[in-house]
Design a protein around this motif. Structure first.
Motif, PDB file in Angstrom:
ATOM      1  N   ILE A  86      -2.832  30.738   1.433  1.00 12.65           N
ATOM      2  CA  ILE A  86      -2.740  31.197   0.190  1.00 12.65           C
ATOM      3  C   ILE A  86      -1.110  31.155  -0.329  1.00 12.65           C
ATOM      4  O   ILE A  86      -0.649  31.024  -1.398  1.00 12.65           O
ATOM      5  CB  ILE A  86      -3.185  32.325  -0.267  1.00 12.65           C
ATOM      6  N   GLY A  87      -0.323  30.965   0.491  1.00  9.52           N
ATOM      7  CA  GLY A  87       1.308  31.120   0.433  1.00  9.52           C
ATOM      8  C   GLY A  87       1.584  30.098  -0.884  1.00  9.52           C
ATOM      9  O   GLY A  87       2.514  30.348  -1.546  1.00  9.52           O
ATOM     10  N   SER A  88       1.274  28.772  -0.512  1.00  7.83           N
ATOM     11  CA  SER A  88       1.814  27.843  -1.608  1.00  7.83           C
ATOM     12  C   SER A  88       1.019  27.779  -2.990  1.00  7.83           C
ATOM     13  O   SER A  88       1.470  27.391  -3.989  1.00  7.83           O
ATOM     14  CB  SER A  88       1.316  26.457  -1.194  1.00  7.83           C
ATOM     15  N   LEU A  89      -0.159  28.828  -2.947  1.00 10.86           N
ATOM     16  CA  LEU A  89      -0.795  28.806  -4.237  1.00 10.86           C
ATOM     17  C   LEU A  89      -0.189  30.171  -5.224  1.00 10.86           C
ATOM     18  O   LEU A  89      -0.471  30.113  -6.256  1.00 10.86           O
ATOM     19  CB  LEU A  89      -2.267  29.223  -3.985  1.00 10.86           C
ATOM     20  N   LEU A  90       0.624  30.972  -4.431  1.00 11.59           N
ATOM     21  CA  LEU A  90       1.028  32.137  -4.962  1.00 11.59           C
ATOM     22  C   LEU A  90       2.249  31.773  -6.286  1.00 11.59           C
ATOM     23  O   LEU A  90       3.001  31.115  -5.761  1.00 11.59           O
ATOM     24  CB  LEU A  90       1.627  33.257  -4.086  1.00 11.59           C
ATOM     25  N   ARG A  91       2.154  32.706  -7.240  1.00 14.83           N
ATOM     26  CA  ARG A  91       3.189  32.251  -8.339  1.00 14.83           C
ATOM     27  C   ARG A  91       3.945  33.643  -8.410  1.00 14.83           C
ATOM     28  O   ARG A  91       3.369  34.644  -8.317  1.00 14.83           O
ATOM     29  CB  ARG A  91       2.522  31.855  -9.723  1.00 14.83           C
ATOM     30  N   PRO A  92       5.205  33.436  -9.015  1.00 11.85           N
ATOM     31  CA  PRO A  92       6.140  34.541  -9.516  1.00 11.85           C
ATOM     32  C   PRO A  92       5.501  35.472 -10.221  1.00 11.85           C
ATOM     33  O   PRO A  92       6.142  36.432 -10.381  1.00 11.85           O
ATOM     34  CB  PRO A  92       7.381  33.877  -9.941  1.00 11.85           C
ATOM     35  N   SER A  93       4.673  35.132 -11.157  1.00 12.49           N
ATOM     36  CA  SER A  93       4.142  36.115 -12.065  1.00 12.49           C
ATOM     37  C   SER A  93       3.211  36.913 -11.340  1.00 12.49           C
ATOM     38  O   SER A  93       2.640  37.997 -12.038  1.00 12.49           O
ATOM     39  CB  SER A  93       3.366  35.391 -13.170  1.00 12.49           C
ATOM     40  N   GLN A  94       2.800  36.663 -10.161  1.00 13.25           N
ATOM     41  CA  GLN A  94       1.812  37.488  -9.420  1.00 13.25           C
ATOM     42  C   GLN A  94       2.705  38.635  -8.610  1.00 13.25           C
ATOM     43  O   GLN A  94       3.773  38.503  -8.598  1.00 13.25           O
ATOM     44  CB  GLN A  94       0.976  36.837  -8.606  1.00 13.25           C
TER      45      GLN A  94
END
Length: 275
Positions: A86-94
């Motif tokens: 999931i690392g590449s899918l995570l966003r700074p807004s999360q």
């Protein structure tokens, strides 16, 4: 409200993950439709879906794409493989929140390509009955918003406090391992009651309720434990006689040393695996 309108994604529906899901839903902080749970065990997902009416799935990537808060409730040795998914899918807004024991903030951050806010939490097993003691620490990209989110989640299953990460091993030694110390005390108190003639079930119920009531007084009355202790003691009375034995046997020192030993062991384990 810190969680209003947000989707919570929980990776891991085991004992602690299930307790968090139940606490968030039953408290009304998160509606069932806004709670996503993924797990490798289909039977766990079926149970959570039936009992809590939450949404379940077996694809961590889909959960990471949809959730506003991603909560890792997996065993420490599984964290890396989950982050690789999931690392590449995570966003700074999360906000990524991890309850994996010993897994450091730097380890989590190093395995996420983007500057995602990360929060590390040390809960304890009484979260399972809504009376947990949790401490959380913020990563370098996390701020007040992320702290508020973590506090809102873990206060749904007890009490939550913020500390610096270097103190989380001390939290492990105190509240993480602490339930085991308290169970030992309850068992010993009950054994003492049995020795003095009480039936086992009566002695155990009285011992457990005594610990529960005493703890609640500490939390609700705002008085130091020493002051509350002195209120029970009368000159030359029964409690004074019992306390003398406890001091002679070094119970106070033993508990202090237990917290110290557990803290040092937590540091050793964390450094060996995640630094």
């Amino acid at each position: 409200m810190p969680l209003s309108g947000l989707k919570i994604g929980l990776i891991g529906g085991g004992a602690m993950g299930g307790a968090l899901a139940a606490g968030l839903v039953s408290s009304g902080r998160v509606p069932p439709a806004a709670m996503l749970v993924s797990d490798v065990a289909p039977e766990r997902l079926r149970r959570l879906e039936q009992e809590l009416k939450v949404r379940t799935l077996q694809d961590n990537r889909l959960l990471a794409q949809e959730a506003d808060i991603v909560l890792l409730a997996v065993k420490p040795d599984v964290v890396l493989s989950v982050l690789q998914q999931i690392g590449s899918l995570l966003r700074p807004s999360q906000t990524l929140i991890s309850i994996a024991a010993g897994v450091t903030l730097s380890f989590l951050e190093q395995n996420i390509p983007q500057p995602v806010p990360v929060v590390r939490v040390m809960p304890n097993t009484p979260c399972l009955v809504g009376e947990g003691a949790s401490a959380y620490a913020l990563g370098r990209n996390a701020g007040p918003r992320d702290a508020a989110r973590a506090a809102a989640i873990f206060s749904a299953v007890g009490r939550a406090v913020q500390v610096r990460e270097e103190l989380l091993d001390s939290v492990t030694g105190l509240s993480g391992s602490g339930p085991a110390y308290v169970y030992l005390l309850i068992e010993a108190l009950a054994d003492g009651g049995v020795r003095m003639g009480l039936p086992r079930d009566v002695a155990l119920a009285l011992a457990a309720q005594t610990v529960l009531g005493a703890a609640r007084m500490v939390l609700t009355q705002g008085a130091h434990p020493a002051e509350l202790k002195d209120r029970v003691v009368t000159p030359g009375g029964t409690t004074a006689a019992g306390l003398l034995v406890l001091e002679e046997q070094g119970v106070r020192a033993a508990l202090i040393r237990a917290v110290e030993a557990a803290t040092l062991r937590s540091r050793e384990l964390s450094r060996a695996k995640f630094t």
